[in-house]
Design an enzyme around this catalytic site. Structure first.
Site, PDB file in Angstrom:
ATOM      1  N   PRO A   9      -3.362  -0.399  19.272  1.00  0.00           N
ATOM      2  CA  PRO A   9      -3.206  -0.578  17.681  1.00  0.00           C
ATOM      3  C   PRO A   9      -3.427   0.570  16.656  1.00  0.00           C
ATOM      4  O   PRO A   9      -2.996  -0.103  15.559  1.00  0.00           O
ATOM      5  CB  PRO A   9      -4.457  -1.744  17.606  1.00  0.00           C
ATOM      6  CG  PRO A   9      -5.049  -1.653  18.498  1.00  0.00           C
ATOM      7  CD  PRO A   9      -4.619  -0.965  19.734  1.00  0.00           C
ATOM      8  N   HIS A  53       0.966  -1.191   0.087  1.00  0.00           N
ATOM      9  CA  HIS A  53      -0.009   0.106   0.012  1.00  0.00           C
ATOM     10  C   HIS A  53       0.679   1.256  -0.168  1.00  0.00           C
ATOM     11  O   HIS A  53       1.694   1.468   0.829  1.00  0.00           O
ATOM     12  CB  HIS A  53      -0.908   0.077   1.346  1.00  0.00           C
ATOM     13  CG  HIS A  53      -2.038  -0.978   1.133  1.00  0.00           C
ATOM     14  ND1 HIS A  53      -3.222  -0.450   1.725  1.00  0.00           N
ATOM     15  CD2 HIS A  53      -2.316  -1.957   0.366  1.00  0.00           C
ATOM     16  CE1 HIS A  53      -4.224  -1.589   1.214  1.00  0.00           C
ATOM     17  NE2 HIS A  53      -3.638  -2.321   0.449  1.00  0.00           N
TER      18      HIS A  53
HETATM   19  C1  PHB Z   1      -5.676  -4.745  11.045  1.00  0.00           C
HETATM   20  O1  PHB Z   1      -5.782  -4.837   9.607  1.00  0.00           O
HETATM   21  O2  PHB Z   1      -6.020  -5.595  11.610  1.00  0.00           O
HETATM   22  C2  PHB Z   1      -5.203  -3.334  11.306  1.00  0.00           C
HETATM   23  C3  PHB Z   1      -4.780  -2.346  10.503  1.00  0.00           C
HETATM   24  C4  PHB Z   1      -4.332  -1.063  10.951  1.00  0.00           C
HETATM   25  C5  PHB Z   1      -4.141  -0.886  12.164  1.00  0.00           C
HETATM   26  C6  PHB Z   1      -4.510  -1.738  13.254  1.00  0.00           C
HETATM   27  C7  PHB Z   1      -5.004  -2.987  12.750  1.00  0.00           C
HETATM   28  O3  PHB Z   1      -3.541   0.261  12.566  1.00  0.00           O
END
Ligand code: PHB
Ligand code: APR
Length: 410
Positions: free
Chosen positions: A295, A75
């Site tokens: 996350p 990406h």
């Molecule tokens: C995911 O695809 O699980 C994902 C992607 C980006 C993030 C956190 C999780 O910041």
């Protein structure tokens, strides 16, 4: 009691432990992996899915990038939706061509497990009563499997056993300092076999709370919603989930969204956590055992990978060059990078989530900051540079043997 010996005992077979094992194997350093869960459980865990370029490079160096090259989705940008407006962050243009790759952590784990199996490397799954001893001087690990007791003597222990593991918990309180921040919400995640709503990830800041549209492939999507910490998964039917996601999206995305049956649904708490130091004599902590990030910046797996790059360099330098430099510097080098990723993850979380306790003034200031970041080249560059991952040097075996350690400061 059966007595075993090895050079490095690795506790935990998440991505950190498995990747370390693979890199040590390539360097001819003996190791054993001890894991408390079953292989099936480890391979089935659903986790995040964004790899920084350096993590992709490290997996290539470990020789486990065949599927990643085939199925990973590079990406060049991400989108941020705020106030009903979508902004594109052109990662590649802002960082001299760097990309991120969408590839599930579940797949990374499976690839590493297959490589391990193919090489006939030793893993004790479903190990019980795992304990580490005398790690300042002469480390050993004791555990049981299928009723048999084992005592493993080793030169070093790699504590790759995650946030709830035994390694960090075995360090005396007065030798360790921890830093922690809890957030008053969690992420409700849904995995579904539906095409992604957009070609790129969309991070959504809305008055109803944060949402994230991510993916695993052209036919599998991963979506998240910010929910109160007190919510339970069984309170969220698929229908309620999709409706709430639609409410947080813009008109175009709402129309494009394809809904379907959830394959997995779970709520994860958000936490920032750092342990200092990350080495205690002959015990190293790596990955989630040493630090946790929320996350939002997609940094968890990538930080585990950079710890393992530093740790594998240090151990290879020790065994092949008879140098302790990397070992001495391990903790300091890791923590320098860890704190920068902690800052970025905290900042992204702060900017994009709705905090119930924030005053109207704080909320306005946050909106102004986000609009500044998204409308200024300097702001966008800061975001992009951190999102694609701060650089560190990955050395090949030959380079380590030839030059000794001289790692980039980050
Ligand atoms: C995911 O695809 O699980 C994902 C992607 C980006 C993030 C956190 C999780 O910041
Ligand atoms: N003995 C042996 N193994 C243990 C023990 C123990 N006492 N305690 C935990 N483990 C195992 C867990 O079962 C798990 O398989 O250690 C492993 C730790 O793996 P992860 O939690 O995946 O941690 P890590 O390898 O550091 O990976 C970090 O995982 O949580 C995500 O966001 C995080 O992406 C990051 C990545």
């Amino acid at each position: 009691m059966e007595n075993l010996t090895t050079q490095v005992a690795i506790i935990g077979s998440g991505p950190a432990g498995l990747l370390l094992g693979q890199l040590l194997f390539k360097a001819g350093i003996s190791h054993v992996v001890i894991e408390q869960r079953s292989a099936e459980y480890v391979a089935a865990r659903i986790r995040a899915g964004i790899l920084e370029q350096v993590s992709v490079d490290l997996l290539a160096q470990a020789g486990v990038d065949e599927n990643l090259k085939k199925f990973g989705l590079p990406h060049d940008g991400i989108e941020i939706l705020t106030n009903g407006l979508k902004y594109r962050v052109n990662l590649a243009e802002l960082t001299q061509g760097k990309q991120v790759t969408v590839y599930g952590q579940t797949e990374v784990t499976k690839d590493l497990m297959h490589a391990r199996e193919a090489a006939g490397l030793c893993t004790y799954y479903e190990a019980e009563h795992v304990q580490i001893h005398d790690f300042e001087e002469s480390p050993t690990v004791t555990f049981q499997q299928n009723g048999q007791s084992y005592r493993l003597q080793c030169d070093f222990i790699a504590g790759c056993d995650g946030y709830h593991g035994v390694c960090r918990a075995s360090v005396p309180q007065d030798k360790i300092k921890t830093f922690e921040k809890l957030y008053p919400f969690g992420w409700l995640g849904v995995l579904a076999d539906v095409p992604p709503v957009s070609n790129e990830l969309i991070y959504v800041q809305s008055e109803r709370g944060f949402a994230l549209c991510s993916m695993r492939s052209q036919t599998r999507s991963r979506y998240y919603l910010q929910v109160p910490s007190s919510d339970r998964v069984d309170e969220w039917t698929d229908e309620r989930f999709w409706n709430e996601l639609k409410n947080r999206l813009d008109d175009e995305s709402r129309e494009n969204l394809v809904t379907g049956v959830s394959l997995e649904k779970s709520i994860a708490p958000l936490r920032s956590f750092v342990t200092e130091p990350m080495r205690f004599g002959k015990l190293f902590l790596a990955g989630d055992a040493a630090h946790i990030v929320p996350p939002t910046g997609a940094k968890g797996l990538n930080l585990a990978a950079s710890d393992i790059a530093y740790l594998s360099h240090a151990l290879i330098d020790f065994y092949l060059n008879d140098s302790e430099k990397g070992i001495q510097e391990y903790s300091e080098k890791c923590l320098k990078r860890v704190w920068k990723a902690e800052r970025f993850s905290w900042w992204m979380t702060h900017l994009l989530h709705r905090f119930e306790t924030e005053s109207e003034f704080d909320h306005k200031i946050k909106q102004a900051e986000l609009s500044y970041i998204l409308e200024s080249n300097a702001g966008l560059t800061t975001l992009a540079e951190n999102y694609v991952g701060l650089p560190y040097e990955i050395k090949t075996l030959n380079e380590i043997q030839g030059s000794r350690l001289d790692m980039i400061e980050y």
